[in-house]
Design an enzyme around this catalytic site. Structure first.
Site, PDB file in Angstrom:
ATOM      1  N   GLU A 140    -103.254   5.364 -15.143  1.00 33.72           N
ATOM      2  CA  GLU A 140    -101.807   5.277 -14.980  1.00 33.72           C
ATOM      3  C   GLU A 140    -101.203   6.672 -14.875  1.00 33.72           C
ATOM      4  O   GLU A 140    -101.585   7.578 -15.607  1.00 33.72           O
ATOM      5  CB  GLU A 140    -101.201   4.526 -16.166  1.00 33.72           C
ATOM      6  CG  GLU A 140     -99.765   4.122 -15.951  1.00 33.72           C
ATOM      7  CD  GLU A 140     -99.283   3.205 -17.046  1.00 33.72           C
ATOM      8  OE1 GLU A 140     -99.126   2.005 -16.764  1.00 33.72           O
ATOM      9  OE2 GLU A 140     -99.087   3.680 -18.184  1.00 33.72           O
ATOM     10  N   ASP A 150    -102.887  -2.352 -25.236  1.00 32.62           N
ATOM     11  CA  ASP A 150    -103.460  -1.187 -24.541  1.00 32.62           C
ATOM     12  C   ASP A 150    -104.604  -1.609 -23.624  1.00 32.62           C
ATOM     13  O   ASP A 150    -104.719  -1.142 -22.493  1.00 32.62           O
ATOM     14  CB  ASP A 150    -103.944  -0.149 -25.554  1.00 32.62           C
ATOM     15  CG  ASP A 150    -102.806   0.384 -26.408  1.00 32.62           C
ATOM     16  OD1 ASP A 150    -101.791   0.818 -25.835  1.00 32.62           O
ATOM     17  OD2 ASP A 150    -102.930   0.352 -27.653  1.00 32.62           O
ATOM     18  N   ASP A 186    -105.413   3.365 -19.602  1.00 26.91           N
ATOM     19  CA  ASP A 186    -104.000   3.462 -19.973  1.00 26.91           C
ATOM     20  C   ASP A 186    -103.905   4.561 -21.030  1.00 26.91           C
ATOM     21  O   ASP A 186    -104.156   4.318 -22.208  1.00 26.91           O
ATOM     22  CB  ASP A 186    -103.512   2.119 -20.537  1.00 26.91           C
ATOM     23  CG  ASP A 186    -102.057   2.168 -20.957  1.00 26.91           C
ATOM     24  OD1 ASP A 186    -101.276   2.917 -20.341  1.00 26.91           O
ATOM     25  OD2 ASP A 186    -101.701   1.457 -21.920  1.00 26.91           O
TER      26      ASP A 186
END
Length: 192
Positions: free
Chosen positions: A90, A162, A31
């Protein structure tokens, strides 16, 4: 097969897990962020995920280029230590603030370049795609993703947002592998 309705859509759920054949696949979910880049590592085998590790690469300093180097070095260290077979990251989504979007894109680029240093296969997923795979809703909140990740992997204790998002990305990829394997298996079965 049981049918469930979610948000007006009908979903057919298999009564038994569809398992991919072959060896364990280690997946690193990333991420990206310019201050905190979350990571989550799961082993996927026989249709089940097993938690390996998670955390965040926390950058320091006011200057942006050295922070990109910290992300690059941190992801390279993860690649060396955990040797993932596949990496899921992502995709960048559109921010209202162009400067934030550019920084996020650069952080993502640093992470991808570091991942490629070990030659894994890299996959990308949109945030809505990850939320849909993990929570069942594309507009899920971060807290919902955290809760589902902890529930799916039976994790105890605190899990940072996160790290939870990164594990969610890894799980999204694992589930996508299952769907691709099932579709490929059906396609092979119908060919003559």
């Amino acid at each position: 097969m049981p049918i469930q309705s979610r948000g007006g859509r009908r979903w057919t759920l298999p009564t038994k897990a569809v398992a991919t054949r072959g060896p364990r696949v280690r997946i690193l979910g990333i991420d990206p962020g310019s201050q905190n880049t979350g990571y989550g590592i799961v082993d996927w085998h026989g249709g089940e995920a097993r938690y390996v590790a998670s955390g965040a690469i926390r950058t320091q300093g006011a200057e942006f280029p050295p922070r990109l180097r910290q992300i690059f070095d941190g992801v390279q260290a993860l690649m060396r230590e955990y040797a993932p077979d596949e990496v899921a990251i992502e995709r960048v989504f559109m921010h209202r603030n162009a400067d934030s979007a550019l920084k996020l894109g650069q952080a993502r680029g640093a992470a991808i370049c570091a991942a490629y240093s070990a030659s894994p296969v890299v996959f990308e997923y949109a945030p809505r795609e990850v939320k849909l795979a993990v929570v069942g809703q594309g507009g899920a909140l971060k807290e919902q993703v955290q809760l589902m990740v902890k529930t799916l992997l039976r994790l105890q204790g605190d899990l940072g947002p996160d790290a939870a998002d990164a594990i969610g990305i890894a799980l999204c990829h694992a589930y996508s592998r299952e769907v691709r394997a099932a579709v490929d298996g059906q396609a092979r079965g119908t060919r003559r």
